[in-house]
Design a protein around this motif. Structure first.
Motif, PDB file in Angstrom:
ATOM      1  N   ILE A  91       1.210   5.480   2.166  1.00 21.29           N
ATOM      2  CA  ILE A  91       0.356   6.285   1.288  1.00 21.29           C
ATOM      3  C   ILE A  91       0.305   5.700  -0.120  1.00 21.29           C
ATOM      4  O   ILE A  91      -0.784   5.609  -0.710  1.00 21.29           O
ATOM      5  CB  ILE A  91       0.809   7.759   1.302  1.00 21.29           C
ATOM      6  N   PRO A  92       1.422   5.267  -0.721  1.00 20.02           N
ATOM      7  CA  PRO A  92       1.322   4.615  -2.047  1.00 20.02           C
ATOM      8  C   PRO A  92       0.493   3.328  -2.005  1.00 20.02           C
ATOM      9  O   PRO A  92      -0.264   3.052  -2.940  1.00 20.02           O
ATOM     10  CB  PRO A  92       2.785   4.340  -2.416  1.00 20.02           C
ATOM     11  N   GLU A  93       0.623   2.529  -0.930  1.00 17.42           N
ATOM     12  CA  GLU A  93      -0.201   1.317  -0.817  1.00 17.42           C
ATOM     13  C   GLU A  93      -1.682   1.673  -0.743  1.00 17.42           C
ATOM     14  O   GLU A  93      -2.528   1.013  -1.364  1.00 17.42           O
ATOM     15  CB  GLU A  93       0.185   0.534   0.446  1.00 17.42           C
ATOM     16  N   LEU A  94      -1.982   2.712   0.007  1.00 17.84           N
ATOM     17  CA  LEU A  94      -3.380   3.154   0.125  1.00 17.84           C
ATOM     18  C   LEU A  94      -3.913   3.604  -1.224  1.00 17.84           C
ATOM     19  O   LEU A  94      -5.047   3.266  -1.604  1.00 17.84           O
ATOM     20  CB  LEU A  94      -3.467   4.292   1.148  1.00 17.84           C
ATOM     21  N   ALA A  95      -3.113   4.352  -1.979  1.00 15.75           N
ATOM     22  CA  ALA A  95      -3.548   4.814  -3.302  1.00 15.75           C
ATOM     23  C   ALA A  95      -3.826   3.631  -4.221  1.00 15.75           C
ATOM     24  O   ALA A  95      -4.835   3.608  -4.941  1.00 15.75           O
ATOM     25  CB  ALA A  95      -2.487   5.730  -3.910  1.00 15.75           C
ATOM     26  N   ASP A  96      -2.941   2.646  -4.197  1.00 14.69           N
ATOM     27  CA  ASP A  96      -3.138   1.464  -5.049  1.00 14.69           C
ATOM     28  C   ASP A  96      -4.410   0.711  -4.662  1.00 14.69           C
ATOM     29  O   ASP A  96      -5.163   0.241  -5.524  1.00 14.69           O
ATOM     30  CB  ASP A  96      -1.932   0.526  -4.943  1.00 14.69           C
ATOM     31  N   THR A  97      -4.647   0.596  -3.364  1.00 15.21           N
ATOM     32  CA  THR A  97      -5.836  -0.121  -2.888  1.00 15.21           C
ATOM     33  C   THR A  97      -7.115   0.618  -3.289  1.00 15.21           C
ATOM     34  O   THR A  97      -8.087   0.006  -3.738  1.00 15.21           O
ATOM     35  CB  THR A  97      -5.781  -0.285  -1.360  1.00 15.21           C
ATOM     36  N   LEU A  98      -7.108   1.931  -3.150  1.00 16.20           N
ATOM     37  CA  LEU A  98      -8.298   2.709  -3.494  1.00 16.20           C
ATOM     38  C   LEU A  98      -8.573   2.680  -4.990  1.00 16.20           C
ATOM     39  O   LEU A  98      -9.729   2.814  -5.412  1.00 16.20           O
ATOM     40  CB  LEU A  98      -8.132   4.159  -3.023  1.00 16.20           C
TER      41      LEU A  98
END
Length: 764
Positions: free
Chosen positions: A278-285
């Motif tokens: 979830i943190p990786e997804l937030a950073d990517t978005l």
């Protein structure tokens, strides 16, 4: 199949059961997923027909509706109203219009004797084909020439509900059908889902908004209370709504806010948690929404916006792309000021109205007397990409930046007046636009950037944006060292003030002294008085009370000579501050009354906060705890009314002292911890040290001598960093706490003190 094609299981299920006719985009996704060669692809695409299944029925929802209870209740009441027969549920692509209409069908079916019928428009590109399909579905098939008439004749005398889905693909044809039914079949009601309003007589528009998102800083336990985060977590397989830690909770909040609570986007994002944390997804978005594309040919932004954009007129397309420079909400005057490059204001407003009717711009909840609008993040990204590829991007961004500059300069003159809270709230709502304007002006028009930071420092101070405002000011100063003296003096003043608030006294003194020199050369006595006052504040925090008093008196004399009542009140407050800090309570009392009267007369709430705070602290040092409590609570209430964070932190600190003196140690601990946290966020180490001393006094009173020493040591460390002593008025209490700790700990005192310097405690 759903996983391979990037479709939902619900969509596949509807296709398999013949309840939905696939679009061409869906067919391409299916062909890609199955890896079909050219021959097989041709055969598959040959099955695509615009003939409907023999009996269109209302689909069933494969998953629970989340966060739509209020919408279901509101639509239900509207649908049951005897005067309402046509409701268009409008909203951006992916907001959940179809699901809501399906849920409404199940909820309201019992109210229609002849049932509910489902007419999906999305698979049709030809009006005649749609009318033919609708006639067949409703059992009214006739020749093509009489299809519309036969549909209406068949419906006459019936009591049923028609659900017409995805009407934007044939909005005129659907409007024609609905108008005919309204005129000739009084027992029929229609619920239409569409990105575009039908704009016919008798239409009631229900604007469907995205799901509510959690606020920044929402705790892990709160995520289930907000529809967007609940939907995301459930679709990501977190059926209990749990997250692993605070960092993951913060990432969920970022994702929900980045995607504006748009259900389709949240579901696509949740699908990516199979390969990303979830943190990786937030950073990517934060960098791009491209990760949410379903295929190489269908990005999320294209799916949500593309169809509607291509139906716009050239003028509407231009206005739509220009509006993407607004990162916050805007009103019609903002839109006209920025977008009317070669167009009239009327043309801009007409285009804005059209964009609202097509769900590309949404009207926000009204705050204040004017209607405000915004673009969803996904929509803005689509528009911004097209603006960037045009030849007018820099021109539009420049107009936006200068419009923001005008706004901030207008607001600056109001921030010491009775209506200051309204202007503070307006700037706070527009902070992302101010941020964008500062960046653009610093790079392209740095003199104007200096004007902006000179006008914005008081807002940054009152709303606790010390670090960000200071960074803006320093960047603007560096970008244009040769700016005209009046402009540069204002920017230097703002930079100096914000550096002072963060206790960087050397830098603050240098900036303010440079501004003072410029103001003196310009003969600007108001500017000179302001700089003398700021230099007096630096002397005060460094414990040089005689110098502070002298500088504030000089500033007071200039303010009185210029009849600047606001500045007169400010200097009376500063002189009262110096008086009680140095122990002269009689002088403090005299100045408190004059300061309160002056600030009340000019209507400056922030100045009134300081007058009340000074008076409350003076009363406390006179052992008038009842009077102190009354004055400090008034100060807190006023600070909260304008969201003045420093005032709130001071009130918590001083009310905490009162509660400790009255024996309520639990409340004292809570108030001091809250005060410390605010001061920590602001970066005010001078006050952090004083609050830590008070937390030490609370700890000592509870018998936690080791904790008390740790807090005293942490306070010492902050004071050493900034070169400031213990304030004179606070020294006796500090010494009493230290004596208690030494007596209790004996030789161990020094070891605890050293440990506290190394690891200052977090607020409890």
């Amino acid at each position: 199949m759903a996983e391979h094609a990037g479709l939902s299981t619900e969509a596949i299920s509807l296709l398999e059961r013949g309840r939905r006719t696939p679009r061409m985009t869906t067919m391409r996704l299916l062909a890609d997923a199955m890896g079909l060669d050219a021959t097989d692809r041709s055969q598959l695409f040959g099955t695509l027909t615009e003939d409907p299944p023999a009996g269109w029925t209302v689909p069933t929802l494969a998953q629970e509706m989340i966060g739509r209870d209020d919408d279901l209740a509101g639509l239900g009441r509207l649908l049951r109203h005897p005067g309402v027969r046509l409701i268009t549920v409008c909203g951006a692509g992916g907001v959940g219009k179809t699901r809501l209409s399906i849920a409404i069908a199940g909820q309201e079916e019992e109210h229609f004797a002849d049932g509910v019928r489902w007419l999906p428009v999305g698979s049709f590109s030809d009006p005649d084909a749609f009318f033919a399909a609708a006639a067949t579905t409703l059992g009214a098939t006739q020749t093509r020439r009489s299809q519309l008439d036969s549909i209406v004749e068949h419906l006459r005398g019936t009591r049923q509900l028609l659900l017409i889905d995805n009407a934007e693909t044939l909005v005129r044809a659907v409007g024609q059908l609905c108008a005919s039914i309204l005129a000739n079949a009084p027992g029929v009601k229609m619920l239409v889902t569409s990105r575009h309003q039908l704009e016919i007589a008798g239409e009631s528009v229900y604007a469907l908004r995205p799901l509510g998102v959690p606020p920044i800083g929402a705790a892990e336990i709160d995520l289930q209370q907000h529809p967007a985060s609940r939907l995301f977590l459930e679709r990501a397989g977190r059926l209990d709504g749990q997250v692993n830690d605070a960092a993951e909770a913060a990432a969920v909040v970022r994702i929900c806010r980045r995607l504006d609570g748009l259900p389709l986007a949240l579901e696509l994002a949740a699908a990516r948690t199979g390969v990303l944390t979830i943190p990786e997804l937030a950073d990517t978005l934060d960098r791009t929404l491209a990760i949410l594309g379903r295929s190489r040919d269908a990005s999320l932004t294209e799916e949500v916006v593309g169809w509607s954009y291509r139906l716009l007129t050239p003028v509407e397309q231009a206005i739509f792309c220009r509006l993407s420079v607004f990162t916050a909400s805007f009103d019609r005057e903002d839109a006209a000021a920025v977008c009317a490059v070669e167009l009239s204001q009327v043309e801009v407003l007409d285009a804005l109205a059209s964009l609202v009717s097509k769900s590309l711009v949404i009207r926000t909840e009204d705050i204040g007397p004017t209607a405000r609008f915004r673009l969803l993040q996904v929509v803005r990204e689509f528009a911004r990409e097209r603006l960037a590829s045009s030849n007018e991007a820099d021109r539009v961004r420049g107009r936006h930046a200068r419009h923001v500059l005008d706004l901030v300069e207008r607001a600056a003159s109001e921030l010491t007046r009775p209506d200051q809270h309204r202007w503070l709230d307006l700037l706070e709502r527009q902070v992302t636009d101010v941020r964008a304007a500062v960046g653009w002006l610093t790079e392209h028009a740095p003199v104007q950037a200096q004007r902006l930071v000179a006008a914005s420092w008081r807002w940054c101070y009152l709303r606790g944006r010390y670090a960000e405002g200071r960074a803006w000011a320093e960047a603007a100063l560096s970008a244009a060292p040769g700016a005209p003296p009046p402009v540069r003096a204002g920017a230097l003043s703002g930079a100096g003030m914000l550096a002072f608030l963060q206790c960087d006294y050397e830098i603050a003194g240098h900036r303010i002294d440079a501004a003072r020199t410029l103001y003196a050369e310009l003969g600007d006595e108001d500017g000179l008085a302001w700089c003398l006052a700021r230099l007096g504040s630096i002397a005060r925090e460094r414990g040089d009370y005689p110098t502070a008093r002298r500088l504030h008196l000089q500033s007071l004399a200039l303010a009185e000579r210029g009849a600047n009542q606001h500045e007169v009140g400010a200097q009376l407050n500063y002189l009262a501050f110096v008086a009680w800090l140095s122990g002269d309570l009689d002088e403090a009392d005299r100045l408190n009354q004059r300061g309160l009267e002056t600030m009340t007369s000019v209507g400056d709430r922030e100045g009134t906060v300081w007058a009340l705070t000074n008076a409350g602290i003076t009363a406390r040092y006179r052992d008038d705890l009842t009077g102190a409590d009354l004055l400090l609570r008034q100060s807190l209430e006023l600070s909260e009314s304008i969201t003045f964070r420093e005032g709130i932190a001071w009130a918590y600190n001083q009310l905490g002292v009162l509660t400790r003196l009255q024996g309520d140690l639990d409340t004292a601990q809570r108030l001091q911890s809250d005060s410390l946290e605010i001061h920590r966020e602001l970066g005010d180490r001078w006050r952090m040290a004083s609050v830590l001393d008070e937390l030490a006094a609370v700890a000592a009173a509870t018998g936690d001598m080791a904790g008390a020493v740790a807090r005293l040591s942490a306070a010492d460390r902050f004071r050493a960093e900034i070169g400031a002593p213990v304030p004179a008025a606070e020294t006796p209490e500090r010494e009493r706490t230290e004596e208690l700790c030494r007596a209790a700990l004996g030789d161990a005192f020094r070891a605890y003190a050293l440990a506290g310097i190394a690891t200052p405690p977090e607020p409890a």
